[in-house]
Scaffold this active site. Structure first.
Site, short mmCIF file in Angstrom:
data_model
loop_
_atom_site.label_atom_id
_atom_site.label_comp_id
_atom_site.label_asym_id
_atom_site.label_seq_id
_atom_site.Cartn_x
_atom_site.Cartn_y
_atom_site.Cartn_z
N HIS A 125 1.39 10.22 -35.12
CA HIS A 125 1.86 10.94 -36.30
C HIS A 125 1.75 12.42 -35.98
O HIS A 125 0.78 12.85 -35.33
CB HIS A 125 1.00 10.56 -37.51
CG HIS A 125 1.37 11.23 -38.79
ND1 HIS A 125 2.68 11.50 -39.15
CD2 HIS A 125 0.61 11.68 -39.83
CE1 HIS A 125 2.69 12.08 -40.35
NE2 HIS A 125 1.45 12.20 -40.77
N GLU A 152 6.10 8.73 -48.18
CA GLU A 152 4.89 8.15 -48.75
C GLU A 152 4.69 8.59 -50.19
O GLU A 152 4.34 7.79 -51.06
CB GLU A 152 3.67 8.58 -47.93
CG GLU A 152 3.56 7.93 -46.56
CD GLU A 152 2.48 8.55 -45.71
OE1 GLU A 152 2.16 7.97 -44.66
OE2 GLU A 152 1.94 9.63 -46.08
#
Length: 343
Positions: free
Chosen positions: A122, A209
């Site tokens: 990430h 998200e």
């Protein structure tokens, strides 16, 4: 390029650069040792998959913890993080985002050598400048679009999960070859990996998200549940209608797309959904999404989250408790037990 790129272009779809298994080689990993720092969801999957692909792997952990025991049971000989980092030619940072800067500064950075590669799953810490690698190493990313256990499960079944791949710093001039080799070792090129940037992966991940996958979706389900209960319907019925069945619809979308899902539900559901849905999730909701997205892009959210973490996450703990105590969660817990989904 694979994935029917030509067909997609013919219907006017912009096609990203995509690599499949036959496009890449494990050769760039030959003679190199991959140090996996962390043995959680992604770390364990990475270590096992890469080892099973014939690559030399060392696992770096804090001594004495559960992860150390698990890695040992899995046939590794884990080492303290500084030792693993020193041994590794390729160092994969697979501990939680907020713990990475301190671990990197204390244990990894002092043990980096010229020509090493730092790998991330990430882009958060690199994109927002919380980790600043030296100029004489490659900085790359393989971001599987799946939780670690699914990465492992797919690998064992002969499949793979898609991933995003990026190069932030190409010191050696061979960083792209290396990142693709890692993606292949993980099994991700079996499904296909897409070229991106640390900026795009980080920001799109956080925005997705917050506005859809965790934040938006959960709030939609909660509000749907609350609406039915407030109208006088039994909470158990409300849970099945507004929450439980959402999985069935998402499974259809995952497998067949929006249109394919619509072909598999009743005409009543089609008509009601297509006429009422846009009135509920309207342009005002989209504007709220854009405002949330701007906070991610500006770095405002990252700054807020780092400060929250440093304080011991009091806001997060409070919000988690509210979710735990919500009626939908309590009713759902009992219904999941009845269905044998939860003990």
């Amino acid at each position: 390029m694979g994935l029917n790129a030509g067909a997609l272009r013919r219907v006017g779809v912009t096609v990203a650069q995509i690599w499949k298994d036959s496009d890449v080689s494990l050769e760039p990993l030959k003679g190199r040792k991959v140090a996996i720092i962390g043995y959680g969801s992604q770390g364990r999957a990475w270590a096992l998959n890469i080892r099973d692909s014939g690559v030399d792997v060392v696992v770096g952990l804090r001594p004495g913890g559960k992860s150390w025991e698990l890695a040992t049971k899995d046939g590794f000989e884990p080492k303290p993080i500084p030792e693993a980092a020193k041994e590794g030619d390729v160092i994969a940072m697979l501990i939680p985002d907020m713990a990475q800067p301190e671990i990197y500064e204390k244990y990894v950075e002092p043990n980096l050598h010229e020509g090493n590669a730092l790998v991330f799953a990430h882009g958060f810490n690199i994109h927002y400048g919380l980790i600043k690698p030296p100029k004489n190493v490659d900085v790359i990313m393989v971001a599987p679009k799946s939780p670690g256990p699914k990465v492992r499960e797919a690998f064992l079944s002969g499949r793979g999960v898609p991933a995003l791949v990026a190069v932030h710093q190409d010191y050696t001039g061979k960083a792209w070859d290396l990142v693709l080799a890692l993606a292949k070792a993980l099994g991700c090129t079996r499904a296909g990996v897409i070229k991106t940037t640390f900026k795009e992966e980080t920001e799109s991940d956080l925005i997705g998200e917050q506005t859809v996958l965790v934040g938006g979706l959960m709030e939609l389900l909660k509000k749907g549940f609350e609406n039915l209960v407030e109208l006088g319907y039994q909470p158990e019925v409300a849970y099945f209608e507004a929450i439980n069945e959402a999985k069935l619809i998402m499974d259809l979308i995952w497998q067949y797309g929006f249109y394919g899902m619509l072909l598999r539900v009743s005409d009543t559901a089609k008509y009601g959904g297509l006429t009422v849905g846009p009135k509920v999730i309207d342009e005002h909701v989209k504007e709220n999404m854009k405002k949330a997205s701007e906070r991610v892009i500006s770095g405002e959210f990252a700054k807020e989250w780092v400060e929250e973490y440093k304080k011991g996450m009091p806001t997060l703990k409070e919000l988690m408790e509210k979710v735990k105590e919500h009626q939908a969660e309590k009713v759902g817990k009992e219904l999941r037990k009845l269905m044998g989904l939860e003990e």
